[in-house]
Design a protein around this motif. Structure first.
Motif, PDB file in Angstrom:
ATOM      1  N   ASP A 165      46.453  44.788  32.498  1.00  0.00           N
ATOM      2  CA  ASP A 165      45.579  43.626  32.612  1.00  0.00           C
ATOM      3  C   ASP A 165      45.892  42.806  33.863  1.00  0.00           C
ATOM      4  N   GLN A 166      47.170  42.696  34.216  1.00  0.00           N
ATOM      5  CA  GLN A 166      47.529  41.892  35.393  1.00  0.00           C
ATOM      6  C   GLN A 166      47.011  42.520  36.677  1.00  0.00           C
ATOM      7  N   VAL A 167      47.094  43.836  36.768  1.00  0.00           N
ATOM      8  CA  VAL A 167      46.588  44.509  37.973  1.00  0.00           C
ATOM      9  C   VAL A 167      45.075  44.379  38.054  1.00  0.00           C
ATOM     10  N   GLU A 168      44.391  44.619  36.952  1.00  0.00           N
ATOM     11  CA  GLU A 168      42.929  44.510  36.953  1.00  0.00           C
ATOM     12  C   GLU A 168      42.488  43.066  37.205  1.00  0.00           C
ATOM     13  N   LEU A 169      43.254  42.107  36.675  1.00  0.00           N
ATOM     14  CA  LEU A 169      42.915  40.700  36.933  1.00  0.00           C
ATOM     15  C   LEU A 169      43.066  40.375  38.414  1.00  0.00           C
ATOM     16  N   ARG A 170      44.076  40.934  39.059  1.00  0.00           N
ATOM     17  CA  ARG A 170      44.249  40.690  40.496  1.00  0.00           C
ATOM     18  C   ARG A 170      43.032  41.189  41.277  1.00  0.00           C
ATOM     19  N   HIS A 171      42.501  42.346  40.913  1.00  0.00           N
ATOM     20  CA  HIS A 171      41.308  42.863  41.598  1.00  0.00           C
ATOM     21  C   HIS A 171      40.082  41.991  41.309  1.00  0.00           C
ATOM     22  N   LEU A 515      57.097  24.539  45.118  1.00  0.00           N
ATOM     23  CA  LEU A 515      56.594  25.680  45.872  1.00  0.00           C
ATOM     24  C   LEU A 515      55.163  25.961  45.434  1.00  0.00           C
ATOM     25  N   TYR A 516      54.315  26.337  46.382  1.00  0.00           N
ATOM     26  CA  TYR A 516      52.889  26.523  46.119  1.00  0.00           C
ATOM     27  C   TYR A 516      52.526  28.001  46.264  1.00  0.00           C
ATOM     28  N   TYR A 517      51.723  28.503  45.318  1.00  0.00           N
ATOM     29  CA  TYR A 517      51.319  29.904  45.320  1.00  0.00           C
ATOM     30  C   TYR A 517      49.856  30.001  44.902  1.00  0.00           C
ATOM     31  N   THR A 518      49.297  31.202  45.042  1.00  0.00           N
ATOM     32  CA  THR A 518      47.920  31.441  44.631  1.00  0.00           C
ATOM     33  C   THR A 518      47.846  31.546  43.106  1.00  0.00           C
ATOM     34  N   VAL A 519      46.624  31.579  42.597  1.00  0.00           N
ATOM     35  CA  VAL A 519      46.423  31.623  41.142  1.00  0.00           C
ATOM     36  C   VAL A 519      47.026  32.892  40.552  1.00  0.00           C
ATOM     37  N   TYR A 520      46.806  34.026  41.204  1.00  0.00           N
ATOM     38  CA  TYR A 520      47.342  35.283  40.667  1.00  0.00           C
ATOM     39  C   TYR A 520      48.865  35.296  40.727  1.00  0.00           C
ATOM     40  N   GLU A 521      49.446  34.775  41.804  1.00  0.00           N
ATOM     41  CA  GLU A 521      50.901  34.719  41.889  1.00  0.00           C
ATOM     42  C   GLU A 521      51.489  33.812  40.809  1.00  0.00           C
ATOM     43  N   MET A 522      50.786  32.734  40.475  1.00  0.00           N
ATOM     44  CA  MET A 522      51.256  31.871  39.395  1.00  0.00           C
ATOM     45  C   MET A 522      51.204  32.601  38.057  1.00  0.00           C
ATOM     46  N   GLU A 523      50.199  33.455  37.869  1.00  0.00           N
ATOM     47  CA  GLU A 523      50.138  34.249  36.645  1.00  0.00           C
ATOM     48  C   GLU A 523      51.323  35.200  36.564  1.00  0.00           C
ATOM     49  N   SER A 562      62.420  30.181  48.356  1.00  0.00           N
ATOM     50  CA  SER A 562      61.042  30.582  48.647  1.00  0.00           C
ATOM     51  C   SER A 562      60.976  32.036  49.124  1.00  0.00           C
ATOM     52  N   ILE A 563      61.962  32.470  49.913  1.00  0.00           N
ATOM     53  CA  ILE A 563      61.980  33.857  50.399  1.00  0.00           C
ATOM     54  C   ILE A 563      62.196  34.821  49.249  1.00  0.00           C
ATOM     55  N   VAL A 564      63.128  34.479  48.352  1.00  0.00           N
ATOM     56  CA  VAL A 564      63.438  35.350  47.213  1.00  0.00           C
ATOM     57  C   VAL A 564      62.216  35.503  46.309  1.00  0.00           C
ATOM     58  N   LEU A 565      61.557  34.399  45.992  1.00  0.00           N
ATOM     59  CA  LEU A 565      60.393  34.465  45.104  1.00  0.00           C
ATOM     60  C   LEU A 565      59.215  35.170  45.777  1.00  0.00           C
ATOM     61  N   GLU A 566      59.056  34.969  47.075  1.00  0.00           N
ATOM     62  CA  GLU A 566      57.959  35.651  47.780  1.00  0.00           C
ATOM     63  C   GLU A 566      58.172  37.156  47.786  1.00  0.00           C
ATOM     64  N   ASP A 567      59.412  37.601  48.048  1.00  0.00           N
ATOM     65  CA  ASP A 567      59.709  39.034  48.006  1.00  0.00           C
ATOM     66  C   ASP A 567      59.503  39.593  46.598  1.00  0.00           C
ATOM     67  N   LEU A 568      59.894  38.813  45.597  1.00  0.00           N
ATOM     68  CA  LEU A 568      59.724  39.265  44.219  1.00  0.00           C
ATOM     69  C   LEU A 568      58.248  39.416  43.871  1.00  0.00           C
ATOM     70  N   LEU A 569      57.424  38.475  44.296  1.00  0.00           N
ATOM     71  CA  LEU A 569      55.988  38.558  44.019  1.00  0.00           C
ATOM     72  C   LEU A 569      55.349  39.730  44.743  1.00  0.00           C
ATOM     73  N   ASN A 570      55.816  40.014  45.952  1.00  0.00           N
ATOM     74  CA  ASN A 570      55.285  41.172  46.680  1.00  0.00           C
ATOM     75  C   ASN A 570      55.627  42.470  45.958  1.00  0.00           C
ATOM     76  N   ASP A 571      56.832  42.545  45.385  1.00  0.00           N
ATOM     77  CA  ASP A 571      57.233  43.754  44.665  1.00  0.00           C
ATOM     78  C   ASP A 571      56.483  43.921  43.351  1.00  0.00           C
ATOM     79  N   ASP A 574      51.616  45.020  41.923  1.00  0.00           N
ATOM     80  CA  ASP A 574      50.932  46.002  41.088  1.00  0.00           C
ATOM     81  C   ASP A 574      51.024  45.673  39.608  1.00  0.00           C
ATOM     82  N   GLY A 575      51.530  44.497  39.290  1.00  0.00           N
ATOM     83  CA  GLY A 575      51.592  44.082  37.902  1.00  0.00           C
ATOM     84  C   GLY A 575      52.987  44.189  37.319  1.00  0.00           C
ATOM     85  N   VAL A 576      53.187  43.487  36.214  1.00  0.00           N
ATOM     86  CA  VAL A 576      54.470  43.504  35.515  1.00  0.00           C
ATOM     87  C   VAL A 576      54.414  44.583  34.441  1.00  0.00           C
ATOM     88  N   PRO A 577      55.349  45.536  34.428  1.00  0.00           N
ATOM     89  CA  PRO A 577      55.322  46.597  33.414  1.00  0.00           C
ATOM     90  C   PRO A 577      55.483  46.030  32.012  1.00  0.00           C
TER      91      PRO A 577
END
Length: 644
Positions: A165-171, A515-523, A562-571, A574-577
């Motif tokens: 659902d998280q991946v499909e929601l991102r799209h 710290l500020y992020y997009t809606v999907y990153e907040m999810e 901020s760097i740690v969380l940004e790298d984590l969000l990039n990883d 594709d969604g949280v397993p």
């Protein structure tokens, strides 16, 4: 021999076409939103449930359809956008192929409610798998409402291939953002599982970008504006210091249609040459207006690919425009080193008439009025004022006791500024010649440690080579350790252990960090909130666009959060397993990669020793968390063979 070629039924042809047009729930969202825009709507509402797998509803206040059009819109190649082949080169609408609704109706349960503004009653149509179940007159509001349920209900294989659902929601969010950014003159609302993710009022382009990507985006934007005979370019690019490791915020719009173009993207990156860090990508929101007959959109059913008549000229104009904007707003350095940027006239003042400045002079002002007789400063000068007059050295044991007051050395002379500095040189002499000062001049030759300890301390256990490897001697020879990979292994097992014991130390911040992020990153952050708390993060607030952090893990500095969380969000893009252990593994790997000591970092002897000892205290010291070798061993025999 009987013929083997036959004409396929319409419902089979529709399912085949749906394979290209409808690839996932986001494809349905895109087609329905574009139809609402073409209908002249000023307000569009998107409601999604379970990332579109269960429900997708798009409601608009456009012109609506009559009962005939409500039925015809589900036929293949039925459209109101074009009627002749020549119209393909004069397109002013989003859709024109007439395939979308027929493809959607072939693989889902669809309900359509529509009414024209001048009519009292509307039409309600229900279709399941290309079959019309019912069509009847109904009381409905003006405009159109499409309800798509149970996507891919008759194609189980396609439904099983959908992501989480998280991946499909991102799209889905990506498609919503593309349409919303292209049409800032339309109000958009997006609701997912009962929660409002976006509520975008009518605004200008800059405000629409800020509303979509958060309030902190405003300070990142640099305006871009250029008009030529070939193309009109406007929009914004982000400052180089805000470049991201992902390519999420990169948008091209041609005639208000989102497109993907690697050629134009290269023009943008070329304009940022020398301004970006390695591994980062610029963010941009660029709008191009071209004559419809100079482009070809009919390349792919998704209509995101486009062909231009003169790509080379467009490339050069786009690159030059962005470079000009970066230089105009002092983002990129100018080549004229003799030019004073403070003397530049802003573009907004270009063409305005200059006004001659006026100077007001007080003809009766006298700067020497303060020195007239009777004034406080003049009186002090005339009376021989001495600021050191009442200053006397204090007598104390161990201090100077034989000194005389400053005023005993010289007699005061009335008047003059020299009297302010009398006695200073005498004070120096009194302090320096005082007989009671005692100084311990004996040299301390003792040692805090005995000789054996000193010899051990002088013996270096490891050596750093090229600021990349740690060389440590062993009985059989020596080991060569990759410092970064070794530190990754150490941190990885530390974080895995913190998940197991469900407790980790945390350091409180003096001031909360926002710290500020997009809606999907907040999810994404909400979905891994508990894992982050177990690692040592403490959160005060997690809203739709920002998080407020009160505490961080001990191993993380405030500047690295901020760097740690940004790298984590990039990883986790594709969604949280669904498997908790897999989530822990991916988070631990991401943090270990972000926080591990970098290649080229100098390490002290103590740091080298700590890495060596901690590495061989790990359960698997042979490899890094990413399966790469952490160290190699060289035996004495192997070294001896090199000299034979």
């Amino acid at each position: 021999m009987s013929s083997v070629i036959r004409l396929l039924p319409d419902h089979v042809a529709n399912q085949i076409a749906a394979g290209e047009v409808v690839q996932r729930p986001a494809s349905v969202v895109k087609e329905l939103l574009e139809n609402a825009v073409d209908a002249g709507a000023t307000s569009i509402k998107l409601v999604v449930k379970d990332a579109g797998k269960t429900l997708i509803q798009v409601t608009d206040n456009g012109k609506g359809m009559n009962e005939v059009d409500a039925r015809m819109c589900f036929e293949r190649h039925a459209t109101s956008k074009i009627s002749l082949a020549e119209d393909l080169f004069q397109l002013q609408t989003k859709g024109f192929r007439g395939e979308a609704l027929a493809s959607i109706a072939a693989i889902a349960h669809v309900e359509l409610k529509t009414k024209e503004h001048e009519n009292q009653l509307g039409t309600h149509v229900i279709i399941e798998g290309s079959k019309v179940v019912s069509q009847e007159v109904a009381v409905v509001p003006d405009g159109t409402s499409f309800l798509v349920k149970n996507l891919f209900f008759n194609i189980p294989a396609r439904r099983n291939f959908l992501k989480s659902d998280q991946v499909e929601l991102r799209h889905v969010i990506d498609e919503f953002e593309r349409v919303a950014l292209a049409h800032n003159d339309i109000q958009f609302t997006f609701i997912h599982n009962g929660a409002e993710l976006f509520n975008l009022p009518v605004s200008n382009i800059r405000q629409r970008i800020v509303n979509v990507f958060g309030g902190k985006t405003n300070e990142k934007l640099v305006p871009v504006q250029e008009t030529t005979e070939i193309v009109e370019i406007y929009g914004f690019v982000a400052k180089p210091e805000f470049a991201k490791k992902s390519r999420g915020e990169q948008f091209f719009f041609v005639n208000d249609r989102f497109i993907k173009s690697g050629y134009l993207h290269h023009a943008v990156t070329a304009a940022f040459e020398g301004l970006l860090k390695d591994g980062t990508h610029p963010s941009y929101f660029l709008y191009l207006n071209l004559p419809p007959n100079s482009i070809d959109i009919n390349i792919h059913p998704t209509k995101t690919e486009i062909k231009f008549d003169d790509e080379q000229a467009l490339y050069a104009i786009l690159r030059a425009t962005i470079k000009h904007s970066l230089g105009q707003f002092n983002v990129a350095p100018v080549l004229d080193f003799q030019k004073d940027s403070d003397l530049d006239v802003p573009y907004s003042y270009e063409g305005t008439k200059s006004v001659e400045p006026t100077v007001a002079v007080d003809p009766f002002f006298n700067p020497f009025d303060s020195m007239k007789p009777g004034s406080s400063l003049a009186g002090q000068m005339d009376s021989g004022f001495n600021p050191f007059e009442n200053v006397k050295p204090k007598m104390s044991s161990g201090g100077f006791s034989g000194g005389k007051p400053f005023q005993d050395k010289k007699q005061h002379k009335p008047g003059g500024w020299e009297t302010l500095y009398e006695g200073i040189s005498d004070a120096k002499e009194i302090i320096l010649t005082s007989a009671n000062h005692q100084f311990d001049e004996e040299e301390i030759t003792g040692s805090l440690f005995d000789d054996e300890t000193s010899q051990t301390a002088n013996y270096q256990q490891s050596y750093q080579f090229q600021k990349k490897y740690i060389i440590s001697p062993i009985k059989s020879g020596m080991i060569i350790i990759d410092q970064r990979r070794a530190h990754q292994r150490i941190l990885y097992e530390h974080y895995i252990k913190s998940f197991t014991v469900k407790q980790n130390s945390s350091q409180q911040l003096l001031f909360p960090l926002s710290l500020y992020y997009t809606v999907y990153e907040m999810e994404l952050l909400r979905s891994i909130e508990q894992q982050l708390i177990q690692m040592g993060f403490l959160f005060q607030e997690i809203s739709n666009e920002k998080i407020v952090i009160l505490g961080i893990p001990v191993s993380v500095s405030e500047s690295e959060v901020s760097i740690v969380l940004e790298d984590l969000l990039n990883d986790l893009q594709d969604g949280v397993p669904n498997d908790v252990d897999v989530v822990h593994d991916r988070i631990a790997k991401s943090l270990a990669q972000s926080l591990a000591v970098k290649t080229g970092t100098y390490l002290t002897d103590k740091e080298q020793e700590n890495i060596v000892n901690s590495l061989f205290g790990c359960e698997d010291p042979q490899t890094s968390p990413f399966g790469k070798t952490t160290f190699i061993t060289m035996k004495v025999e192997d070294i001896d063979k090199k000299f034979m």
